[in-house]
Design a protein around this motif. Structure first.
Motif, PDB file in Angstrom:
ATOM      1  N   ILE A 184       0.817  -1.276   0.160  1.00 19.17           N
ATOM      2  CA  ILE A 184       0.031  -0.007  -0.071  1.00 19.17           C
ATOM      3  C   ILE A 184       0.941   1.268   0.059  1.00 19.17           C
ATOM      4  O   ILE A 184       1.592   1.425   0.774  1.00 19.17           O
ATOM      5  CB  ILE A 184      -0.805   0.080   1.262  1.00 19.17           C
ATOM      6  N   TYR A 185       0.918   2.045  -0.872  1.00 19.54           N
ATOM      7  CA  TYR A 185       1.663   3.240  -1.281  1.00 19.54           C
ATOM      8  C   TYR A 185       0.532   4.427  -0.798  1.00 19.54           C
ATOM      9  O   TYR A 185      -0.096   4.938  -1.285  1.00 19.54           O
ATOM     10  CB  TYR A 185       1.976   3.510  -2.720  1.00 19.54           C
ATOM     11  N   VAL A 186       1.227   4.902   0.498  1.00 20.40           N
ATOM     12  CA  VAL A 186       0.702   6.090   0.816  1.00 20.40           C
ATOM     13  C   VAL A 186       1.715   7.270   1.047  1.00 20.40           C
ATOM     14  O   VAL A 186       1.660   8.246   0.427  1.00 20.40           O
ATOM     15  CB  VAL A 186      -0.233   5.801   2.558  1.00 20.40           C
ATOM     16  N   GLU A 201       1.396  -2.868  -5.940  1.00 17.31           N
ATOM     17  CA  GLU A 201       1.465  -1.854  -5.244  1.00 17.31           C
ATOM     18  C   GLU A 201       0.175  -1.050  -5.490  1.00 17.31           C
ATOM     19  O   GLU A 201      -0.290  -0.734  -6.818  1.00 17.31           O
ATOM     20  CB  GLU A 201       2.560  -0.986  -5.706  1.00 17.31           C
ATOM     21  N   ILE A 202      -0.484  -0.616  -4.672  1.00 18.81           N
ATOM     22  CA  ILE A 202      -1.641   0.160  -4.846  1.00 18.81           C
ATOM     23  C   ILE A 202      -1.576   1.550  -4.404  1.00 18.81           C
ATOM     24  O   ILE A 202      -1.174   1.837  -3.068  1.00 18.81           O
ATOM     25  CB  ILE A 202      -3.157  -0.552  -3.974  1.00 18.81           C
ATOM     26  N   ASP A 203      -1.575   2.586  -5.129  1.00 16.99           N
ATOM     27  CA  ASP A 203      -1.218   3.976  -4.962  1.00 16.99           C
ATOM     28  C   ASP A 203      -2.464   4.547  -4.426  1.00 16.99           C
ATOM     29  O   ASP A 203      -3.482   4.876  -4.973  1.00 16.99           O
ATOM     30  CB  ASP A 203      -0.716   4.529  -6.255  1.00 16.99           C
ATOM     31  N   LEU A 204      -2.271   4.931  -3.024  1.00 21.82           N
ATOM     32  CA  LEU A 204      -3.364   5.766  -2.358  1.00 21.82           C
ATOM     33  C   LEU A 204      -2.527   7.088  -1.873  1.00 21.82           C
ATOM     34  O   LEU A 204      -3.152   7.718  -0.926  1.00 21.82           O
ATOM     35  CB  LEU A 204      -3.749   5.159  -1.176  1.00 21.82           C
ATOM     36  N   SER A 205      -1.380   7.496  -2.386  1.00 29.42           N
ATOM     37  CA  SER A 205      -0.756   8.620  -1.963  1.00 29.42           C
ATOM     38  C   SER A 205      -1.388   9.894  -2.136  1.00 29.42           C
ATOM     39  O   SER A 205      -1.120  10.812  -1.214  1.00 29.42           O
ATOM     40  CB  SER A 205       0.537   8.695  -2.703  1.00 29.42           C
ATOM     41  N   GLU A 206      -2.324  10.034  -2.814  1.00 31.92           N
ATOM     42  CA  GLU A 206      -2.950  11.525  -3.204  1.00 31.92           C
ATOM     43  C   GLU A 206      -3.888  11.684  -1.933  1.00 31.92           C
ATOM     44  O   GLU A 206      -4.513  12.610  -1.909  1.00 31.92           O
ATOM     45  CB  GLU A 206      -3.708  11.598  -4.447  1.00 31.92           C
TER      46      GLU A 206
END
Length: 179
Positions: free
Chosen positions: A92-94, A116-121
């Motif tokens: 999980i990419y935060v 990888e799941i991009d939740l950084s925004e």
């Protein structure tokens, strides 16, 4: 459901707690995967000019089991899924994307599958668990870090390419496309 009876995520820290430093979004995402029955995997496509070939179709995959923060060799992925007997690691990419060092550990650990799941925004946003669940299911947020089957197909494609030397005058000797 606290005093306002609204669904939210709260984390109680203890001395043994391994998750105290993780963000709420990260912890909520892990919790969502404990509840999920499927994951949407992105396709892998070779696209080189006039060559377009799907290597991995992608789509929904049924999840058989979920483990959080399980040690695999010398690293600990966020989520370990079992899908039809295949292990899929999920990061999980935060705040931190998977770097080359971690990718190398994945390959060394037995050529594991990893996305990888991009939740950084959303790192500074307040959202409910259901809103985050919707974002997790958006196909564009998930990218392959490593897929050994696709990598083999891509390597075969690359090795099957014919390479031609261009002469200083611009001609290509033995080129089948010559007119």
């Amino acid at each position: 459901q606290g005093q306002k009876n609204a669904h939210h995520f709260a984390h109680r820290g203890t001395n043994e707690c391994e998750y105290v430093k993780q963000t709420n979004i990260h912890c909520m995402a892990e919790e969502i995967f404990l509840e999920e029955k499927e994951i949407l995997l992105p396709p892998i496509i070779i696209d080189e000019g006039n060559t377009y070939s799907p290597v991995f179709q992608g789509g929904k995959a049924s999840i058989d089991s979920v483990e959080l923060e399980k040690r695999i060799s010398d690293f600990i992925p966020d989520i370990v899924l079992n899908i039809n007997g295949v292990t899929l690691l999920v990061e999980i990419y935060v705040t931190h994307a998977v770097d080359e060092e971690k990718k190398a550990k994945v390959i060394k650990a037995g050529n594991c599958f990893m996305v990888e799941i991009d939740l950084s925004e959303f790192v500074h946003e307040d959202m409910t668990k259901e809103q985050l669940r919707e974002h997790i299911h958006e196909a564009a947020r998930t990218r392959w870090i490593h897929n050994p089957i696709a990598l083999n197909a891509i390597n075969e494609f690359e090795s099957s390419k014919k390479h031609y030397t261009v002469n200083p005058n611009g001609t290509i000797p033995n080129c089948p496309a010559r007119v």
